[in-house]
Design a protein around this motif. Structure first.
Motif, PDB file in Angstrom:
ATOM      1  N   GLY A   1      21.400  53.806   4.845  1.00  0.00           N
ATOM      2  CA  GLY A   1      22.105  52.692   4.540  1.00  0.00           C
ATOM      3  C   GLY A   1      21.878  53.475   2.998  1.00  0.00           C
ATOM      4  N   ARG A   2      21.859  54.654   2.379  1.00  0.00           N
ATOM      5  CA  ARG A   2      21.709  55.309   1.303  1.00  0.00           C
ATOM      6  C   ARG A   2      22.060  56.946   1.531  1.00  0.00           C
TER       7      ARG A   2
ATOM      8  N   ALA B   1      24.892  53.326  -2.578  1.00  0.00           N
ATOM      9  CA  ALA B   1      24.663  52.585  -1.402  1.00  0.00           C
ATOM     10  C   ALA B   1      25.761  52.807  -0.364  1.00  0.00           C
ATOM     11  N   THR B   2      24.765  53.053   1.023  1.00  0.00           N
ATOM     12  CA  THR B   2      26.498  53.259   2.432  1.00  0.00           C
ATOM     13  C   THR B   2      25.810  52.276   3.227  1.00  0.00           C
ATOM     14  N   PRO B   3      26.424  50.454   2.918  1.00  0.00           N
ATOM     15  CA  PRO B   3      25.671  49.674   4.142  1.00  0.00           C
ATOM     16  C   PRO B   3      26.457  50.258   5.271  1.00  0.00           C
TER      17      PRO B   3
ATOM     18  N   GLY C   1      26.303  52.460   7.047  1.00  0.00           N
ATOM     19  CA  GLY C   1      25.731  53.674   7.847  1.00  0.00           C
ATOM     20  C   GLY C   1      26.564  54.498   7.756  1.00  0.00           C
ATOM     21  N   ARG C   2      27.772  55.124   7.228  1.00  0.00           N
ATOM     22  CA  ARG C   2      28.232  56.066   7.239  1.00  0.00           C
ATOM     23  C   ARG C   2      29.133  56.337   5.737  1.00  0.00           C
ATOM     24  N   VAL C   3      29.894  57.690   5.422  1.00  0.00           N
ATOM     25  CA  VAL C   3      30.052  57.395   4.518  1.00  0.00           C
ATOM     26  C   VAL C   3      31.226  59.169   4.298  1.00  0.00           C
ATOM     27  N   VAL C   4      32.305  58.084   3.823  1.00  0.00           N
ATOM     28  CA  VAL C   4      33.394  59.300   3.820  1.00  0.00           C
ATOM     29  C   VAL C   4      33.259  60.595   2.073  1.00  0.00           C
ATOM     30  N   ILE C   5      33.275  61.805   2.526  1.00  0.00           N
ATOM     31  CA  ILE C   5      33.881  62.546   1.916  1.00  0.00           C
ATOM     32  C   ILE C   5      34.521  63.047   2.020  1.00  0.00           C
TER      33      ILE C   5
ATOM     34  N   ALA D   1      36.136  63.903   5.032  1.00  0.00           N
ATOM     35  CA  ALA D   1      34.866  63.858   6.596  1.00  0.00           C
ATOM     36  C   ALA D   1      34.285  62.660   6.432  1.00  0.00           C
ATOM     37  N   VAL D   2      33.545  61.189   7.269  1.00  0.00           N
ATOM     38  CA  VAL D   2      32.298  61.007   7.946  1.00  0.00           C
ATOM     39  C   VAL D   2      31.055  61.918   8.154  1.00  0.00           C
ATOM     40  N   LEU D   3      30.295  61.197   8.037  1.00  0.00           N
ATOM     41  CA  LEU D   3      29.124  61.499   7.229  1.00  0.00           C
ATOM     42  C   LEU D   3      28.055  60.389   7.792  1.00  0.00           C
ATOM     43  N   ALA D   4      26.445  60.540   8.726  1.00  0.00           N
ATOM     44  CA  ALA D   4      26.351  59.790   9.462  1.00  0.00           C
ATOM     45  C   ALA D   4      25.289  59.212   7.981  1.00  0.00           C
ATOM     46  N   THR D   5      24.819  57.797   7.386  1.00  0.00           N
ATOM     47  CA  THR D   5      23.569  57.628   6.356  1.00  0.00           C
ATOM     48  C   THR D   5      23.344  56.369   7.761  1.00  0.00           C
TER      49      THR D   5
ATOM     50  N   PHE E   1      33.769  59.543  -2.103  1.00  0.00           N
ATOM     51  CA  PHE E   1      33.668  59.040  -1.113  1.00  0.00           C
ATOM     52  C   PHE E   1      34.038  57.516  -1.448  1.00  0.00           C
TER      53      PHE E   1
ATOM     54  N   LEU F   1      33.708  52.735   4.756  1.00  0.00           N
ATOM     55  CA  LEU F   1      34.656  52.312   6.333  1.00  0.00           C
ATOM     56  C   LEU F   1      34.492  50.868   5.834  1.00  0.00           C
TER      57      LEU F   1
END
Lengths: 339, 339
Positions: free
Chosen positions: A45-46, B41-43, B45-49, A38-42, B145, B148
């Motif tokens: 930046g954390r 940290a997810t610089p 602005g998105r994170v893959v899960i 999945a891809v989640l908006a963060t 995690f 991208l």
């Protein structure tokens, strides 16, 4: 929906097709279930991350918890960990392992509980992914995510001497419910052992609905995590193992003592009746939020004062050291029973 | 380290103190284990899960897999899902449930396997949190995690007619190892049933070290996920259930057909010897990366051409429809055995 439909008779792909529509959707979801990840908006930046397992036997009994209860509680316990950082829960991923002959209705109702829990406690939070496996031990593993919205996380280590100690949510209600279930929701077998029993549990639930609900469907004040962070909380954690143990963790991490007011901890909260001081101190699984604030602040949300941060170490009650260990260690506390 | 030290004799807190120093640290970790939740940290602005469970019995046998193997494989299978989105793995959270009498050495070696796997396959990726529970069924739940790095995720649905089909990593090697273990790594009991046996497995491992390693310690080309995304991959997934099933998933998601070259899929890869076309098509658990690229591109990393994207639907081999189902459905495929 036929009672004869099981995970084995439907197969994994069909099971997923039945469950997906029942799951809550996350506002922050950019890509949901169906690909490798999945891809989640963060946008901050954390991302805040916590994970927790629920195992049939040590963590729940199927004679007591409905599938819907399990979905709700799996959400609640993980949402509380996110809230305790001062973050807003954004998403869950849910892995579930069950026996092949599990009815599909069980998973559908579990999904309904996840949805109801997210909608009630953390609107906008949804399930963005998961995994289905087979196991002879019903196992639920949830990982939850949160958004700090630009704030610093509220750690366990920030309490300062002179701060007030406050809690939002019940103290001891879940433990009271668990004790009622063990005392009156079980039957004695011919060998003298006690076994959880659904009919007995239904009777005790009619007599003590609030306490049983506090154990099976805890409703921690998730939004008060964000409110505490904005309101100046210096330290925070969620009460999973009981006030005495968790307050000690906060005290150790912060290098201070925590002095609890015995009258305040036994008084009723907005969400539960008065409990005994012992239940309030030693009972786990409320997932209420324990936080410290600078003296003199207006406490946000449902927080109420239950003590003060003092010099020294450990937990005191009315100024006297409270040494009872209490709490739950999974490797010492489980007798091997299930039911 | 004493063999007498178990999870129960040490207790949860001491077990965690023993494991934490052995876990790999994530470069992107802002707050690690020890509070209610971690912060990553997810610089971008998105994170893959992605999340995946490994269950004793259906997913592994303790007569065959060492604790170190299990840690390595738990990392590999989850890292591959992150890589298959075109992302760089940044962190894992690991929940583990084990019996109270499990030796602490088991968890220490499991942690060593997680670290070795991360260091070898995804340097900079580490464990930022987890959960320990008690269960009669050894259960490992990993959530992984990825970053991208500003690119769009590479989905299963982007393949276009005329694209080439390419793979990085072995095809069928893990399945060959599993078949060798079931045939030669088990003993026949008095009732005629077969049971995994450590001594027999050691013998077959001496004869076929590469195939057994491919099953127990798969080494998918994690960095090639990022390379594929940069190199223009139009679609990608990881081969967890076998080439035929996973290529069909890509074909269905993209609304195309996938025509595989029988000579190419049976030829040796950089990381394994030649396998039979049937193992290559139907064998799961390689976690190799299957991707499509526009015709004429220079294939990045270890990718090699194994087919083309065609009009139509489903999977073809040498132009002829390949209909065998193959693969692994957990609810139909497990006979209940463990060992």
């Amino acid at each position: 929906m036929s009672a004869a439909e099981t995970l084995a008779s439907l197969g994994e792909a069909a099971v997923l097709q039945r469950i997906f529509p029942r799951l809550p959707t996350a506002t922050a979801e950019l890509l949901g279930p169906g690909d490798d990840a999945a891809v989640l908006a963060t946008p901050d930046g954390r991302v805040v991350i916590t994970t927790d397992m629920m195992i049939h036997g040590p963590d729940f009994r199927l004679a007591w918890s409905s599938p819907r209860d399990l979905g709700w509680k799996a959400a609640a316990s993980n949402l509380a960990d996110v809230a305790a950082m001062g973050a807003v829960p954004t998403a869950l991923v849910v892995a579930l392992a069950a026996a092949s002959d599990t009815p599909i209705a069980f998973l559908e109702e579990f999904a309904d509980g996840l949805r109801a829990g997210c909608e009630a406690m953390a609107p906008g939070c949804g399930v963005v992914g998961g995994d289905l496996s087979v196991s002879s031990t019903l196992t639920i593993a949830v990982t939850a995510f949160g958004d700090l919205e630009g704030r610093e996380p509220v750690l366990r280590s920030g309490a300062r001497v002179g701060d007030i100690v406050a809690v939002s949510g019940p103290l001891g209600a879940a433990a009271e419910g668990l004790r009622l279930l063990f005392e009156h929701g079980a039957v004695t077998l011919v060998d003298g052992s006690r076994e959880p029993d659904a009919a007995a549990a239904a009777r005790v639930t009619r007599e003590h609905p609030a306490a049983i609900a506090a154990q099976l469907r805890p409703h921690p004040p998730i939004a008060d995590g964000r409110a505490a962070a904005i309101g100046g909380a210096t330290a925070m954690l969620d009460l999973s193992d009981g006030l005495a143990i968790d307050a000690r963790r906060l005290a150790v991490a912060s290098g201070v003592g925590v002095d609890l007011d015995p009258a305040a901890i036994a008084s009723p909260s907005q969400s539960s009746a008065a409990t005994s001081p012992r239940d309030a101190l030693d009972g786990g699984e409320d997932h209420s939020l324990l936080a410290t604030f600078p003296a003199g602040v207006d406490l946000p949300g449902g927080f109420r004062v239950i003590g003060t941060v003092v010099e020294g170490s450990g937990v005191l009650v009315g100024g006297r050291p409270y040494e009872r260990a209490g709490g739950w260690d999974p490797y010492e506390g489980w007798d091997g029973g299930s039911g």
